[in-house]
Design a protein around this motif. Structure first.
Motif, mmCIF file in Angstrom:
data_model
loop_
_atom_site.group_PDB
_atom_site.id
_atom_site.type_symbol
_atom_site.label_atom_id
_atom_site.label_comp_id
_atom_site.label_asym_id
_atom_site.label_seq_id
_atom_site.Cartn_x
_atom_site.Cartn_y
_atom_site.Cartn_z
ATOM 1 N N ILE A 166 -8.357 11.194 3.249
ATOM 2 C CA ILE A 166 -7.454 12.293 2.905
ATOM 3 C C ILE A 166 -6.017 11.945 3.290
ATOM 4 C CG2 ILE A 166 -6.785 14.619 3.621
ATOM 5 C CD1 ILE A 166 -8.936 14.778 1.607
ATOM 6 N N ALA A 167 -5.836 11.446 4.505
ATOM 7 C CA ALA A 167 -4.491 11.105 4.968
ATOM 8 C C ALA A 167 -3.857 10.038 4.089
ATOM 9 C CB ALA A 167 -4.551 10.641 6.422
ATOM 10 N N ASP A 168 -4.636 9.037 3.716
ATOM 11 C CA ASP A 168 -4.094 7.967 2.875
ATOM 12 C C ASP A 168 -3.734 8.474 1.488
ATOM 13 O OD1 ASP A 168 -3.748 4.960 2.304
ATOM 14 O OD2 ASP A 168 -5.201 5.568 0.765
ATOM 15 N N SER A 169 -4.570 9.346 0.926
ATOM 16 C CA SER A 169 -4.297 9.836 -0.424
ATOM 17 C C SER A 169 -3.084 10.742 -0.463
ATOM 18 C CB SER A 169 -5.525 10.586 -0.955
ATOM 19 O OG SER A 169 -5.770 11.750 -0.184
ATOM 20 N N VAL A 170 -2.876 11.557 0.581
ATOM 21 C CA VAL A 170 -1.724 12.451 0.610
ATOM 22 C C VAL A 170 -0.421 11.663 0.750
ATOM 23 C CG1 VAL A 170 -0.591 14.281 1.933
ATOM 24 C CG2 VAL A 170 -3.036 14.421 1.455
ATOM 25 N N MET A 171 -0.446 10.593 1.555
ATOM 26 C CA MET A 171 0.767 9.791 1.754
ATOM 27 C C MET A 171 1.081 8.916 0.552
ATOM 28 S SD MET A 171 0.670 8.731 5.791
ATOM 29 C CE MET A 171 -0.964 8.008 5.732
ATOM 30 N N ASN A 172 0.063 8.528 -0.204
ATOM 31 C CA ASN A 172 0.265 7.689 -1.386
ATOM 32 C C ASN A 172 -0.169 8.464 -2.627
ATOM 33 O OD1 ASN A 172 0.900 4.957 0.016
ATOM 34 N ND2 ASN A 172 -1.008 5.618 0.978
ATOM 35 N N LEU A 173 0.463 9.592 -2.822
ATOM 36 C CA LEU A 173 0.006 10.535 -3.832
ATOM 37 C C LEU A 173 0.158 10.015 -5.248
ATOM 38 C CD1 LEU A 173 -1.233 13.309 -4.006
ATOM 39 C CD2 LEU A 173 1.036 14.290 -4.123
ATOM 40 N N GLY A 174 1.176 9.237 -5.524
ATOM 41 C CA GLY A 174 1.430 8.830 -6.896
ATOM 42 C C GLY A 174 0.607 7.667 -7.370
ATOM 43 N N ASN A 175 -0.168 7.028 -6.488
ATOM 44 C CA ASN A 175 -0.954 5.858 -6.875
ATOM 45 C C ASN A 175 -2.280 6.288 -7.509
ATOM 46 O OD1 ASN A 175 1.061 4.318 -5.716
ATOM 47 N ND2 ASN A 175 -0.031 4.054 -3.757
ATOM 48 N N ASN A 176 -2.473 5.872 -8.741
ATOM 49 C CA ASN A 176 -3.728 6.144 -9.462
ATOM 50 C C ASN A 176 -4.115 7.632 -9.378
ATOM 51 O OD1 ASN A 176 -4.142 3.278 -9.934
ATOM 52 N ND2 ASN A 176 -4.762 3.148 -7.786
ATOM 53 N N VAL A 177 -3.144 8.476 -9.685
ATOM 54 C CA VAL A 177 -3.360 9.904 -9.468
ATOM 55 C C VAL A 177 -4.470 10.455 -10.358
ATOM 56 C CG1 VAL A 177 -1.592 10.600 -11.138
ATOM 57 C CG2 VAL A 177 -2.167 12.113 -9.234
ATOM 58 N N ASN A 178 -4.631 9.910 -11.556
ATOM 59 C CA ASN A 178 -5.650 10.428 -12.471
ATOM 60 C C ASN A 178 -7.061 10.019 -12.089
ATOM 61 O OD1 ASN A 178 -4.034 11.922 -14.244
ATOM 62 N ND2 ASN A 178 -3.362 10.055 -15.290
ATOM 63 N N SER A 179 -7.185 8.911 -11.378
ATOM 64 C CA SER A 179 -8.521 8.467 -10.958
ATOM 65 C C SER A 179 -8.782 8.747 -9.494
ATOM 66 C CB SER A 179 -8.686 6.964 -11.231
ATOM 67 O OG SER A 179 -7.694 6.209 -10.538
ATOM 68 N N SER A 180 -7.850 9.410 -8.818
ATOM 69 C CA SER A 180 -8.039 9.718 -7.399
ATOM 70 C C SER A 180 -9.206 10.674 -7.215
ATOM 71 C CB SER A 180 -6.765 10.331 -6.819
ATOM 72 O OG SER A 180 -6.975 10.744 -5.488
#
Length: 589
Positions: free
Chosen positions: A217-231
Motif C-alpha cells: 500500500i505504501a509503495d503504491s501510494v507513493m508511486n501512484l502514476g506508475n502502471n495505474v491501470n494495472s495497479s
C-alpha cells in the motif's frame, strides 16, 4: 494423451499472449494521433475537447476506438508478476488458513467456494456462531443442576453438526438426570475441546499478509502514476475481509468432522438409560432394576448426529464452519429442549424433591457437593417426569427459543458491513482513478459484492424453508410424503436455492480471481474499460493516456478506501472479541 493435452495448452497460452500483445500501447497511439494537427477527438485530463491535437493528453472513446482499435494494451510480464505477487497471491495463500475439516474433499472445496464466493455468508456464519456461543452460555448460566456446564460446552462445540435428540424411552432424560451419565458428559466434552487455535503457522501467515499489504500500500501510494491501470490497489483492498475471517475462526470453537463423530460415538458407548419399574413394585428399587447401557436397550441415542440422508438440506450435514448458517434453526431447538429439561430438573432439586418421589431428600455431607447421587436415581417414568416430559413415549417437536431472529439480524448487519466496507472501498479506489467513473474494474468489484450478498440471502432463505418443511413433516408424523403440498414445495424450493447458490458461489469465486488477473495483465486496458463507458456513457467517455495527471484526488480516495476497509475489519474483530469474551464463563471454566 498427456503430450497432446500439453501441446494444446501451450498453443492456447501462446495464442493468448500473442493476442494480448497485438496492440500497441495507448501512449504510442496518442503520439501518432498528435502528429496530425487537424485531427479531432483529443481531450485534456478532464475529458474536455482540445482544439489542437498536439495539446491532447487523452482521447474520446470514439477517437480511441478509431485510432487505437478495440484490442487491449500490450501484455507486460514484469508488471503482471509484480502486481499478482503483491496484491493477490498473499490473499490466496491466506485462504488455506480458514477452517475446513469437512467429511470429504468435495465438501471442503464447496466450503472454499462459498467462503470466497460469498464473504457475506462466511462472515454471517462466523458472527452467528459467536452469538450462539454467548446465548448458550447465558441460557445455562442460571442452572445449577449437575452437568449443566458440560452440556453448554458440548452444545457450543456441536454447532458444526446437525443434532438429533430422542426424548422417548427416557434416552435424553437419562443423560440429564441419572448419575451414571456424568462420565458421558465428561467424555463428550473432553473429546470436543477446541483444537483449531492459534499456531505459529497461522499467526505467521496472518502477520505476513498484513505486513506485505502495508508495504505494498505504501509503495503504491507513493508511486501512484506508475502502471495505474494495472495497479492492484483495489484488488488488494477487496480481499481484506480474509483477515477478520481467519482471525475470527481462530477464536471460535471449531472441530473437524472426524473428531466430532468420534466424540459423539465414543460417549454414546457409555450412555446409560433408566429402566422402567416392575408392575408389582410399589417403589422403584435401583438394586433390582439398575440403569442399563442405552445401546443395549435401543438403537437410538439421546443425542446423536444426523446423517446426510436424515437432513432436509445437505449443507446442514457438512461440518465446515461456513455451513453453520444451515444449522441455525435445528441447533437452537436442540439447545432449548435440553435447557428446558435441565431447568425442570433444577426446579425440582431446589424444592428438595428427589427423582424417586417415594424417597426422602438426601443432603450431601460435603459442601461442594450440591446434589447427592441418591436424589438422582429413579425409574424411566420418574426420570422422564423430572425433566418435564410426559411419558416414555413422549417424542415432542423441539421448541424454538426467542431471540433467534434478533441474533440473525445482528449477524446480518456485521456480515453486510464487512462485505461492503471492503467492496465499496475497493470500488472507490478505482472509481477515482483516471479515467474516473464506473468502469470494468470497479464494475467487477461491485458485481462481486452484489452476487455475494444474493448468495447469502438465498442460502439463508433455503435453510429456513428446509426448517419449515422439517417441522411440517414432523407434525404430520412422516418423513417423506407423496403429493404436492406446502412441505414438499418448501423442501424442493430449498434444494433448488441451495444448488443455485452453490453454483453461483463457484462462478463468483472464479470470476473475481479472473477479474484480478485481467486487471494485472492489462486485459481491462482497452478503450472501453479505460474510458469508463459503463458510468459515463459513450458520448462522455474519454481515456487519459499521457502522463502528468494530478493524482491528489486519486491519492485521497485510495487512502480513504484503505482506512474504511481496514477500520471496519478492526471494528469487526473488536466486536467479535467482546461477544466471545462475554461467553467465556462456561467455555473456559
Amino acid at each position: 494423451m498427456r503430450s497432446t493435452g500439453s501441446v494444446k495448452l501451450l498453443l492456447f497460452v501462446s495464442f493468448f499472449f500473442v493476442s494480448v500483445s497485438a496492440s500497441d500501447t495507448f501512449t504510442q497511439c496518442l503520439e501518432t494521433f498528435r502528429t496530425n494537427g487537424n485531427a479531432t477527438g483529443g481531450t485534456d485530463f478532464f475529458g474536455r475537447p482540445v482544439n489542437d491535437s498536439r495539446d491532447a493528453v487523452g482521447l474520446t472513446y470514439e477517437q480511441c476506438m478509431a485510432s487505437c482499435g478495440t484490442g487491449q494494451e500490450s501484455f507486460s510480464w514484469s508488471v503482471f508478476s509484480q502486481q499478482f505477487s503483491a496484491w493477490l497471491l498473499p490473499w490466496l495463500a491466506l485462504v488455506s488458513q480458514l477452517p475446513f475439516g469437512a467429511e470429504s474433499r468435495i465438501d471442503n472445496l464447496i466450503s472454499v467456494a462459498l467462503t470466497v464466493g460469498s464473504p457475506t455468508l462466511a462472515a454471517f456464519s462466523l458472527v452467528i456462531t459467536a452469538l450462539n456461543t454467548r446465548w448458550a452460555n447465558d441460557r445455562f448460566s442460571a442452572i445449577k443442576y449437575p452437568n449443566h456446564e458440560n452440556a453448554a460446552k458440548a452444545l457450543i462445540y456441536l454447532q458444526q453438526v446437525p443434532l438429533r435428540l430422542t426424548t422417548r424411552d427416557g434416552l435424553l432424560a437419562s443423560l440429564i438426570i441419572i448419575p451414571e451419565n456424568d462420565d458421558w458428559w465428561d467424555c463428550l466434552v473432553d473429546r470436543l475441546q477446541q483444537t483449531y487455535t492459534w499456531t505459529i503457522a497461522a499467526a505467521t501467515s496472518v502477520a505476513w499478509v498484513i505486513i506485505a499489504f502495508i508495504f505494498t500500500i505504501a509503495d503504491s501510494v507513493m508511486n501512484l502514476g506508475n502502471n495505474v491501470n494495472s495497479s492492484g490497489q483495489g484488488a488488494g483492498i477487496l480481499w481484506l475481509w480474509l483477515v477478520p475471517m481467519v482471525v475470527g475462526w481462530l477464536w471460535v470453537p471449531v472441530c473437524s468432522f472426524e473428531k466430532l463423530r468420534a466424540a459423539i460415538d465414543k460417549a454414546n458407548e457409555i450412555a446409560f438409560v433408566a429402566t422402567p419399574e416392575e408392575p408389582a413394585q410399589a417403589n422403584y428399587a435401583p438394586e433390582i432394576n439398575p440403569p442399563r447401557l442405552a445401546n443395549e436397550v435401543s438403537h437410538m441415542q439421546g443425542i446423536r448426529m444426523h446423517n446426510k440422508k436424515g437432513v432436509f438440506t445437505q449443507d446442514a450435514a457438512r461440518t465446515a464452519p461456513v455451513f453453520n448458517y444451515a444449522r441455525i434453526w435445528e441447533w437452537h431447538s436442540a439447545v432449548e429442549m435440553i435447557a428446558q429439561a435441565f431447568e425442570s430438573a433444577d426446579r425440582m432439586a431446589k424444592r428438595h424433591t428427589p427423582v424417586n418421589s417415594g424417597n426422602e431428600w438426601t443432603f450431601a455431607e460435603e459442601r461442594r457437593v450440591t446434589h447427592h447421587r441418591d436424589n438422582r436415581i429413579g425409574s424411566l417414568g420418574q426420570v422422564q417426569a423430572y425433566c418435564g416430559f410426559d411419558g416414555p413415549e413422549d417424542e415432542r417437536t423441539p421448541p424454538m427459543p426467542s431471540g433467534v431472529w434478533k441474533r440473525i439480524f445482528v449477524a446480518s448487519l456485521f456480515a453486510l458491513g464487512l462485505q461492503w466496507s471492503t467492496t465499496a472501498s475497493a470500488a472507490i479506489t478505482v472509481l477515482f482513478t483516471p479515467t474516473t467513473g464506473l468502469g470494468c474494474r470497479s464494475g467487477s468489484y461491485i458485481l462481486y459484492g452484489i452476487v455475494s450478498t444474493m448468495i447469502w440471502l438465498t442460502l439463508l432463505l433455503s435453510s429456513y424453508l428446509a426448517h419449515l418443511a422439517k417441522l411440517h413433516h414432523h407434525d404430520r408424523g412422516d418423513s417423506s410424503s407423496s403429493g404436492f403440498d406446502f412441505a414438499n414445495l418448501a423442501e424442493g424450493l430449498a434444494t433448488f436455492l441451495r444448488r443455485l447458490s452453490t453454483f453461483a458461489a463457484v462462478c463468483n469465486t472464479l470470476c473475481i480471481i479472473l477479474a484480478c488477473v485481467f486487471q494485472f495483465s492489462d486485459v481491462f486496458s482497452t478503450c472501453y474499460c479505460n474510458s469508463s463507458v459503463l458510468g459515463r456513457g459513450a458520448q462522455h467517455a474519454y481515456n487519459v493516456i499521457a502522463p502528468g495527471y494530478d493524482y491528489d484526488i486519486t491519492r485521497a480516495a485510495w487512502i480513504g478506501g484503505i482506512i474504511l476497509a481496514s477500520g471496519y475489519a478492526v471494528l469487526f474483530l473488536f466486536a467479535l472479541h467482546l461477544i466471545l469474551e462475554l461467553s467465556n464463563d462456561i467455555i473456559n471454566n
